[in-house]
Design a protein around this motif. Structure first.
Motif, short mmCIF file in Angstrom:
data_model
loop_
_atom_site.label_atom_id
_atom_site.label_comp_id
_atom_site.label_asym_id
_atom_site.label_seq_id
_atom_site.Cartn_x
_atom_site.Cartn_y
_atom_site.Cartn_z
N LEU A 45 5.67 13.16 2.09
CA LEU A 45 6.68 11.83 1.87
C LEU A 45 5.84 11.19 1.12
O LEU A 45 4.94 10.56 2.34
CB LEU A 45 7.58 11.27 3.33
CG LEU A 45 8.50 10.19 2.87
CD1 LEU A 45 9.85 10.13 2.31
CD2 LEU A 45 8.78 9.24 4.54
N GLN A 46 6.10 10.76 0.45
CA GLN A 46 4.99 9.47 -0.22
C GLN A 46 5.50 7.94 -0.15
O GLN A 46 6.89 8.17 -0.42
CB GLN A 46 4.84 10.33 -2.08
CG GLN A 46 4.18 9.25 -2.96
CD GLN A 46 2.52 9.29 -2.56
OE1 GLN A 46 2.05 10.47 -2.16
NE2 GLN A 46 2.01 7.66 -1.97
N MET A 47 4.93 7.48 0.25
CA MET A 47 5.81 6.23 0.48
C MET A 47 4.38 5.39 -0.34
O MET A 47 2.80 5.26 -0.15
CB MET A 47 5.76 5.69 1.63
CG MET A 47 6.47 6.56 2.95
SD MET A 47 6.07 6.66 4.58
CE MET A 47 5.21 6.21 4.64
N ASN A 48 5.65 4.60 -1.28
CA ASN A 48 4.54 3.17 -2.01
C ASN A 48 5.23 2.20 -2.00
O ASN A 48 6.23 2.29 -1.76
CB ASN A 48 4.29 3.68 -4.18
CG ASN A 48 3.79 5.14 -3.81
OD1 ASN A 48 3.37 6.06 -3.34
ND2 ASN A 48 4.95 5.47 -5.04
N GLY A 82 0.89 -1.19 0.07
CA GLY A 82 -0.04 0.30 0.17
C GLY A 82 0.75 0.93 -0.10
O GLY A 82 1.50 0.81 -0.06
N SER A 83 0.14 1.75 -0.18
CA SER A 83 0.73 3.82 -0.52
C SER A 83 0.30 4.69 1.14
O SER A 83 -0.67 4.32 1.35
CB SER A 83 0.40 4.28 -0.91
OG SER A 83 0.93 3.59 -2.70
N LEU A 84 1.05 5.87 1.16
CA LEU A 84 0.82 6.66 2.54
C LEU A 84 1.34 8.09 2.21
O LEU A 84 2.78 8.18 1.52
CB LEU A 84 0.83 6.95 3.96
CG LEU A 84 0.70 5.51 4.35
CD1 LEU A 84 0.86 5.13 5.96
CD2 LEU A 84 -1.28 5.95 4.49
N ARG A 85 1.49 9.21 2.55
CA ARG A 85 1.88 10.33 2.31
C ARG A 85 2.02 10.72 3.55
O ARG A 85 0.97 11.28 3.79
CB ARG A 85 1.24 11.35 1.09
CG ARG A 85 2.08 12.88 0.68
CD ARG A 85 1.50 13.42 -0.45
NE ARG A 85 0.63 13.81 -0.11
CZ ARG A 85 0.03 15.29 -0.66
NH1 ARG A 85 1.04 15.42 -1.32
NH2 ARG A 85 -1.10 16.12 0.01
N LEU A 86 2.84 11.26 4.27
CA LEU A 86 3.39 12.11 4.72
C LEU A 86 3.14 13.49 5.07
O LEU A 86 3.50 13.72 3.97
CB LEU A 86 5.09 11.38 5.90
CG LEU A 86 4.91 9.79 6.15
CD1 LEU A 86 5.65 9.74 6.88
CD2 LEU A 86 2.96 9.80 6.79
N GLY A 112 19.53 3.37 0.61
CA GLY A 112 18.95 2.41 -0.04
C GLY A 112 18.02 1.24 0.25
O GLY A 112 17.17 1.46 -0.61
N SER A 113 17.39 1.35 1.71
CA SER A 113 16.56 0.64 1.73
C SER A 113 15.20 1.22 1.15
O SER A 113 13.62 -0.12 0.91
CB SER A 113 16.37 1.04 3.01
OG SER A 113 15.73 1.62 4.06
N VAL A 114 14.32 2.84 0.01
CA VAL A 114 13.22 2.99 0.22
C VAL A 114 13.69 4.03 -0.91
O VAL A 114 13.21 3.87 -1.80
CB VAL A 114 12.98 4.03 1.34
CG1 VAL A 114 13.61 3.71 2.79
CG2 VAL A 114 13.82 5.56 1.18
N LYS A 115 14.99 3.74 -1.68
CA LYS A 115 15.63 4.59 -2.46
C LYS A 115 14.06 3.14 -4.20
O LYS A 115 14.13 2.28 -3.90
CB LYS A 115 16.56 4.44 -3.13
CG LYS A 115 16.93 5.24 -4.43
CD LYS A 115 18.30 4.67 -4.59
CE LYS A 115 18.80 6.34 -5.45
NZ LYS A 115 20.50 6.56 -5.55
N GLY A 116 13.55 4.60 -4.89
CA GLY A 116 12.63 3.33 -5.64
C GLY A 116 11.28 3.48 -4.88
O GLY A 116 10.33 3.63 -6.32
N ARG A 117 10.93 3.87 -4.03
CA ARG A 117 9.55 3.49 -3.28
C ARG A 117 8.74 4.78 -2.49
O ARG A 117 7.84 4.86 -2.60
CB ARG A 117 9.88 2.73 -2.78
CG ARG A 117 10.23 0.85 -3.12
CD ARG A 117 10.12 0.29 -1.58
NE ARG A 117 10.65 0.14 -0.61
CZ ARG A 117 10.30 0.32 0.68
NH1 ARG A 117 9.04 0.43 0.93
NH2 ARG A 117 10.98 0.76 1.89
N PHE A 118 9.96 4.74 -2.32
CA PHE A 118 9.59 6.76 -1.33
C PHE A 118 10.37 7.70 -2.34
O PHE A 118 11.16 8.04 -3.45
CB PHE A 118 10.58 6.66 0.33
CG PHE A 118 10.21 6.14 0.57
CD1 PHE A 118 9.04 4.79 0.73
CD2 PHE A 118 10.41 5.75 2.33
CE1 PHE A 118 8.85 4.50 1.16
CE2 PHE A 118 9.58 4.69 3.15
CZ PHE A 118 8.84 3.82 2.71
N THR A 119 9.31 9.26 -1.89
CA THR A 119 9.35 10.19 -2.85
C THR A 119 10.14 11.67 -1.45
O THR A 119 8.43 11.69 -1.18
CB THR A 119 8.95 10.37 -4.03
OG1 THR A 119 8.79 9.48 -5.08
CG2 THR A 119 9.14 11.66 -4.83
#
Length: 113
Positions: free
Chosen positions: A78-81, A16-20, A59-66
């Motif tokens: 922080l957009q978390m996908n 899932g996704s969340l935006r902080l 590195g653990s969030v690269k490509g998934r978080f923006t």
């Protein structure tokens, strides 16, 4: 010194996704999102320059978080996908490097089925 206020956390299923959101941010400063999981030290997740043109990620969030910012609204996001159970933590924002008296209460993110 005004503390930041983080919001947008919650319970989400894996994938899932969340935006902080975090406010205030201050356009003069590099801002960052950090997280702290139970029993672990606080870690840096993402950074963004004052203009928003330069970003960096763990590195653990690269490509998934923006990470992004809106300097008119004085807010950092922080957009978390593609969330994973290991992303479960309390998420905080602060300047980078962080100021001790700027830490807020954080927002809890729980990734679980």
């Amino acid at each position: 010194q005004v503390q930041v206020v983080e919001s947008g956390g919650g319970l989400v299923q894996p994938g899932g996704s969340l935006r902080l959101s975090c406010t205030p941010s201050g356009s003069d400063y590099t801002m960052a999102w950090f997280r702290q999981a139970p029993g672990k030290e606080r870690e840096l997740v993402a950074t963004i320059s004052g203009t928003g043109k330069t970003t960096g990620y763990a590195g653990s969030v690269k490509g998934r978080f923006t990470i992004s910012r809106d300097n008119v609204k004085n807010t950092v996001y922080l957009q978390m996908n593609s969330l994973k159970p290991e992303d479960t933590a309390v998420y905080y924002c602060n300047r980078n490097p962080p100021l001790g008296n700027l830490w807020g209460q954080g927002t809890q993110v729980t990734v679980s089925s």
